[in-house]
Each structure stands twice: as C-alpha cells, then as structure tokens.
Design an enzyme around this catalytic site. Structure first.
Site, PDB file in Angstrom:
ATOM      1  N   PRO A 196      48.690  46.669  40.247  1.00  0.00           N
ATOM      2  CA  PRO A 196      49.748  45.746  39.821  1.00  0.00           C
ATOM      3  C   PRO A 196      49.836  44.506  40.712  1.00  0.00           C
ATOM      4  CG  PRO A 196      50.534  48.006  39.725  1.00  0.00           C
ATOM      5  CD  PRO A 196      49.151  48.063  40.310  1.00  0.00           C
ATOM      6  N   GLU A 439      36.248  41.099  34.925  1.00  0.00           N
ATOM      7  CA  GLU A 439      35.047  41.095  35.791  1.00  0.00           C
ATOM      8  C   GLU A 439      35.027  39.884  36.713  1.00  0.00           C
ATOM      9  OE1 GLU A 439      31.099  41.520  34.180  1.00  0.00           O
ATOM     10  OE2 GLU A 439      31.038  43.544  34.948  1.00  0.00           O
ATOM     11  N   GLY A 440      36.209  39.450  37.182  1.00  0.00           N
ATOM     12  CA  GLY A 440      36.359  38.242  37.966  1.00  0.00           C
ATOM     13  C   GLY A 440      36.684  37.100  37.021  1.00  0.00           C
ATOM     14  N   THR A 441      37.889  36.532  37.139  1.00  0.00           N
ATOM     15  CA  THR A 441      38.236  35.438  36.219  1.00  0.00           C
ATOM     16  C   THR A 441      37.262  34.284  36.460  1.00  0.00           C
ATOM     17  OG1 THR A 441      39.680  34.255  37.736  1.00  0.00           O
ATOM     18  CG2 THR A 441      40.716  35.986  36.396  1.00  0.00           C
ATOM     19  N   ASN A 442      37.061  33.491  35.423  1.00  0.00           N
ATOM     20  CA  ASN A 442      36.125  32.372  35.578  1.00  0.00           C
ATOM     21  C   ASN A 442      36.607  31.390  36.645  1.00  0.00           C
ATOM     22  OD1 ASN A 442      34.809  33.681  33.589  1.00  0.00           O
ATOM     23  ND2 ASN A 442      34.707  31.965  32.167  1.00  0.00           N
ATOM     24  N   ASP A 443      37.927  31.303  36.789  1.00  0.00           N
ATOM     25  CA  ASP A 443      38.473  30.376  37.795  1.00  0.00           C
ATOM     26  C   ASP A 443      38.086  30.855  39.198  1.00  0.00           C
ATOM     27  OD1 ASP A 443      40.575  29.108  35.726  1.00  0.00           O
ATOM     28  OD2 ASP A 443      40.520  31.288  35.539  1.00  0.00           O
TER      29      ASP A 443
END
Ligand code: MYA
Length: 630
Positions: A196, A439-443
């Site tokens: 969370p 899977e890891g934000t693009n940012d």
C-alpha cells in the site's frame, strides 16, 4: 526516491588537458566519500550496453551491429513447431471475449496452456519445462499478445516474474523442489513486491521477516497489493525487510530479503479479485502474510540481497513485454488494414487518403521498432550479456506506448466501428492501459534510464580523473580522451555508424550518428551545469530519456533492416523503407528533445509548469474563475 546521486560526478567541459583536469578534480569533490564505484568499476568487466555507452559519447556496437542472430537451425525448427499449436490453442480453445466478460480465464484454456507447456516456457527440460531461450520465449509471447493480453498476464505474472527469481537465483535444491511444480503440476506462482505505501519506491516496503533465535526460519508479516495471480498462486516470491548486521562494523540495518513462500506454510491469505479496467481475466488481489513461518532454505539470492533480486527479476522480464505487445500491434494493424482496404468514402477506398496512409505507416513503423528492440535484447541476453538493463527498460516504455498508440490509431481508422465492442479493439485498449503502469511505470523507467546512464557517464569521468593523478601510467587514456574532445570541437571524429549499415541506409545512419554525438555532449553539459543535482531535474531527465529511446529505436531498426537486405529477404525493401521513415522522424524528435533539456525557453516552461502544478495541488483542483459564474 532515486538515490542515484551516489556516483554522479560533475562532468568536463571542452578540450584542453588542463581544463579537463580541473573539471575532473571538481568531479572528485562531488563524489561522496563513503563509496568508491571507480574501484568497483576497475574490477568489473567493461559495460557492453550500447545505450549506457552513448551517455558518455561512445559507441559500443557489439550488442546492436550486426543484428544478433542466436538461434541455430534446430532451435528455429523447434520454435516453429510450437507456433502452430500455440496459435491453434488461442484460435480454437481460448475465448478472449468470454474471459473478459467472466473476469476469469476459462478452465479449458488454462488446462490447454498447461498441456502445451505454456506455464514453463523457459524452465529447463530437466525440470519439466520447454527449456526455451529468451528469443524463443519472445516468439511465443507475440502469439499470446496477439490474442489475449489478460491470459498473457496470467502466464507472465507466473513465469516472467512469479518464479523467475528461482530460475535466476535459486539454489539447486530450490530449483529441484519448485520448478517442476510451476511448470507441470498446475501450481501458479506470483511476485509479491508492491505494498500500500510502496509502489514505484520499491525499496520502501514495510513487510518484515524476523529470524528465529535458532536461525532456522523467518517469521513474515505484511501485506501486498495488486498482486497478479494473488488469488490463485501457491508459490510466491515475496520481498520483506530483514535486519542485517554489517560484518565489518557490527551496525544493524534493515535490508530487503527475497523469500520463496508457499501458501501451504500457513498464514497466507488473499483478498477478493480486484475489479479492473482491463486484463480482467487475470486474477489480481491483495495478499496477506500473518506470522508465516519460512524455512531459512527459502531465502532467495541471499539475505539482504532482495532489492537487487527484485530489480534483476524485473529487468530480466521486461523485454517480454515488447515481444508480447508487438504481437498485439500486428493484430491491431491487421484490423485497421482490413477496414482501410474495404471501406468506401467519398467514392474511394479510405486507404487512398493520405491521412489514413500516414496512420498506417506510422503504426507499422512503431511495430517494427518495438519488435526489433525486443529481439535485440532477447538475443543479447541469450548470448550471455548482463548489460541490458537500460535497453530492457527502454523496450518496456517504448513497447507499451507504441501499442497504446497503434491501438488508438486502429480505432480511429475504424471510426465508429472501432468504438463498438464487437470489433475487439475496445477490449485491447482497456487491456493495454496497464502496460504503461505496471512492471515499473513508464515515468519511473524514463528516470531510471536517464539517471543510470548519467551515473555511468559520471563514473567514466571519475576514472579519467584518477588517470590524471598518475598521467605517466595512463598516457594512452588521457591522450585518447583529449584527442576525442579536440576533434569534436572542430567537427571531426564524430560517431560513424555507416560502416554497420546497408549502403542505402547510410544517410539515415548519419543522422542517427549525429544524434548520438549530440546526446553525449548534452549529457556532459547537463553534468557540468547540475552536477549530482541532476537527480532533481525530472522535466529534463524525461526528455533525455525520450532522446535515448529514439536513438535506440533507430539503431535497432537500421541493424535489422540491414540484416534483411543482406539476406535478400522478400520484405527487405519494405523494412528499409520503415527504417528510413523511422530515422527521419526520430532524429528530428531526438534533436528537439535534446534542445529541450538546455534551452532557456524550455527551462522557463518547466518552472511555470512546476508552479502551475503546485497551485493546482494547493487548491485541490484547477484554480480558475468560471466565466459564467463571475
Ligand atoms: S511488479 C511491480 C513492479 N514494480 C516496479 O517495477 C518498481 C519500480 N521501482 C524501481 O524499479 C526502483 O525502485 C527504482 C530505484 C528504479 C525507482 N537494475 O538508490 P537506487 C540498483 C539493477 O536508485 P531507488 C508488477 O508491476 C542501483 O544501481 N540494479 O534505488 C507486476 C543501486 O545499486 P548500488 C538496480 O531509488 C506486473 C541500488 O539498486 C536497478 O530505491 C505484472 C539502489 O538504487 C535495476 N533496474 O529506486 C507484469 N534499479 O547500491 C507481468 C536500481 O550497488 C508482465 N538498482 O549502487 C508480463 C508481460 C509479458 C507477458 C508475457 C506472456 C508470457
């Protein structure tokens, strides 16, 4: 977030040895005392990543030129023999519409997937899997992506991340115990990292495992959210804080450890399936761990090593998304093409209109670039490369954004029909949305690419600084660097990619090469200006990452089209065309993005945007007066 400042150094300016020496000295001051990555670097083999090296203005061509080709004839034949059954399974057994409606993969599909070995594609045959390479896995991912992304996530959460840690870091005993289960015994796996209060900031997890006094087990407590396969998995790769003692100082510190947790250990429960926008048939739940007793043998990759285990699992799986989504894009392009070929408007087939041609062309260019990236990375990994983190992150960002763009344009070409559920694109669009987030934000991955590259450039400069301390022993290095800079200032000695590409691609490779040089110079000037404070310049870092992505896409397409032309493939001419068009657009965009990292106008724009965002946040919404109300 992003404590990458550790090995950033101030960079050098242009040219003379004395200036170079002075800059390097200031770089040394920017280097924190508690770490010595240059000593680490001295021990490490050279970084062969094409992308890492362009951050320091160098071309390391081996990963990209010639286009890698790792499969032997037997492997190709075996892969081909799997394509048919996989396609048949999706065409004849799987019902993507029904899965979406039911928010569940139908049992008959799951059974067939288990039977064909789809849950253990990369598990070595000795443990019951198909034993395929990354490249072969990618080829099958494409079929999955073309047909049902929700099923793809059920499969991907299981093997791309769920038990990947066991494959990569497991002991022989762990492999022997778990790999047969997850590849043949219908036991699902899941990857439990996110919590969370810990999403992008993965190292801030709060789940905790405490070692028993006799050292034989850990007791795990904590909760995880948005866990794909959370409700169906019996094996979890779980990350938790554990107390670790520094062997040298005796200092105690929390560090992340990875564990293999069986539901059967007791104390593992999950929440209800989440209701999602897309990939509805994949199961996503919260997972709770309450006093779960984990045997010490189930520590994965060493105590305190869990953060690196998590990062490496993610790095290792990311290329699969590019392969999967290149299959999705092909399917979208097929639907759009079918419509463009048949739809009559204003007395013409709509394919004859420039506006539609531009869309179809660009969709094809993005698909080609995504696919070219995915197989460059997969094949490098198969050749044993360990330097693929940046490229894998780039392929995830690029693939997920390209697929979104391609699906959106396909809907646009189909117009009203594209908006209708029956066409099937609406579900694909809903399914695709998450790929830019998980899977890891693009940012975050853009920042990761930019900062990791900058860190590498910085460590190289530190190495030079060390060389200047003992110039007689390092004359070669100093001379090479000084000459490189001298040549650059008079417009000579720039990057040359012409030698690697098919003759008719040379003018395009020249443009890419100019971008590579401009990129290296920009990184250096950013380091001079910001030093380690570059970590705080996200507006700039994002644009630097975009420039990097365009360069990588240009290079892999040029390499692949060269291969196609040299092999006289029947599609070679078209591939050359895609590549040229890509290079023209990408080098223009790349130059503009690089200019946007330094130009006064843009820096002013970022300041304004930062202020706007602050005001909006303070206000809790837009801060304007309505023209009707006042
Ligand atoms: S799973 C959840 C996904 N979550 C994330 O991806 C989390 C994103 N966050 C991060 O990656 C990290 O926290 C970041 C670093 C990058 C922000 N490789 O101080 P640091 C090293 C190697 O910078 P932080 C999901 O979504 C670094 O060098 N090493 O770290 C399910 C340093 O080392 P050292 C790395 O500021 C999706 C140390 O770590 C990496 O905390 C389901 C600390 O670095 C790296 N990447 O943040 C998908 N990063 O100490 C299914 C850092 O030695 C997909 N380091 O200097 C299936 C798709 C395909 C379908 C297939 C069908 C079959």
């Amino acid at each position: 977030m992003f404590r990458l400042g550790t090995s950033l150094v101030k960079s050098t300016g242009n040219l003379t040895k004395n200036e170079l020496r002075r800059c390097l000295a200031s770089a040394a001051q920017a280097q924190p005392k508690h770490k010595s990555p240059e000593t680490d670097n001295a021990k490490k083999p050279p970084n062969m990543s094409f992308m890492a090296n362009i951050f320091r203005g160098q071309v390391e061509s081996s990963q990209v030129f010639p286009y890698p080709d790792v499969l032997n004839a037997e492997q190709k034949e075996f892969t081909n023999s799997l394509i048919d059954p996989f396609e048949k399974l999706f065409l004849e057994i799987n019902d993507s519409v029904k899965n979406d409606e039911l928010s569940q993969v139908e049992p008959k599909t799951l059974d067939s997937l288990w039977e064909t070995g789809a849950f253990g594609i990369q598990v070595p045959a000795d443990y019951g899997g198909l034993g395929l390479t990354n490249t072969q896995y990618g080829r099958l991912c494409e079929i999955i992506g073309a047909n049902d992304l929700g099923v793809g996530i059920t499969l991907g959460a299981h093997q791309s991340i769920g038990f990947k840690g066991i494959l990569l870091f497991g002991t022989d005993e762990q492999k022997a115990k778990y790999l047969p289960m997850v590849s043949t015994e219908k036991v699902y796996a899941a990857f439990a990292l996110t919590e969370p209060s810990s999403g992008s900031d993965a190292s801030s997890i709060r789940s905790r495992a405490v070692k028993s006094a006799d050292g034989k087990h850990f007791v795990l407590n904590g909760s995880k959210i948005w866990i794909s396969n959370g409700g169906i998995a019996d094996i979890f790769t779980v990350f938790a804080q554990t107390e670790q003692e520094d062997p040298k100082t005796g200092e105690k510190k929390d560090k992340v450890t990875a564990f293999i947790v069986e539901r059967g250990f007791g104390g593992v429960t999950n929440g209800p399936a989440e209701k999602k926008m897309g990939i509805k048939c994949s199961n996503t739940t919260e997972v709770y761990f309450e006093d779960v007793k984990i045997p010490i043998e189930n520590v994965l990759g060493g105590e305190g090593q869990g953060f690196k285990v998590a990062m490496n699992i993610l790095n290792n799986g990311r290329f699969g998304m590019g392969a999967t989504l290149s299959g999705t894009m092909k399917e979208c392009i097929k639907k759009a093409t079918d419509h463009a070929n048949n739809r009559l408007q204003f007395g013409k087939k709509i394919k004859e209109f420039g506006a539609i041609q531009e869309k179809l062309a660009r969709m094809s260019m993005y698909q080609y670039a995504t696919e070219s990236m995915a197989y460059t990375i997969a094949q490098n990994m198969d050749s044993g490369s360990v330097d693929y983190h940046l490229e894998a992150a780039i392929s995830k960002v690029f693939g997920s954004e390209s697929a979104w763009f391609v699906c959106d344009e396909a809907i646009q070409i189909l117009g009203g029909m594209g908006f209708m559920k029956d066409t099937g694109l609406e579900r694909v669009m809903r399914d695709l949305r998450i790929f830019r987030i998980f899977e890891g934000t693009n940012d975050i991955l853009r920042l990761f690419v930019a900062l990791t590259g900058i860190q590498y450039a910085g460590s190289h400069l530190k190495e030079l600084q060390r060389a200047f301390k003992n110039p007689t022993a390092n004359l070669g290095l100093i001379f090479k660097e000084s000459s490189r800079r001298a040549a650059r200032t008079v417009g000579l000695g720039g990057t040359d990619l012409n030698q690697f590409v098919y003759p008719e691609l040379q003018p395009y490779a020249k443009q890419t090469a100019e971008c590579v040089d401009l990129f290296g110079q920009t990184v250096e000037s950013l380091l001079i200006k910001y030093g380690k404070n570059i970590v705080n310049e996200q507006f700039i870092l994002t644009r630097l990452a975009d420039a990097a992505i365009d360069i990588y896409a240009s290079v892999v397409t040029q390499s692949r089209a060269t291969r196609a032309a040299n092999m006289n493939l029947p599609t070679a001419e078209h591939e050359l065309m895609l590549t040229k068009a890509w290079a023209l657009e990408a080098s223009d965009r790349c130059r503009k993005n690089l200019a946007k990292t330094t130009s006064g106008e843009h820096l002013e724009l970022y300041r304004k945007m930062s202020n706007i965002a602050k005001t909006v946040c303070d206000n809790g919404c837009v801060h304007t007066t309505h023209v009707v109300d006042q």
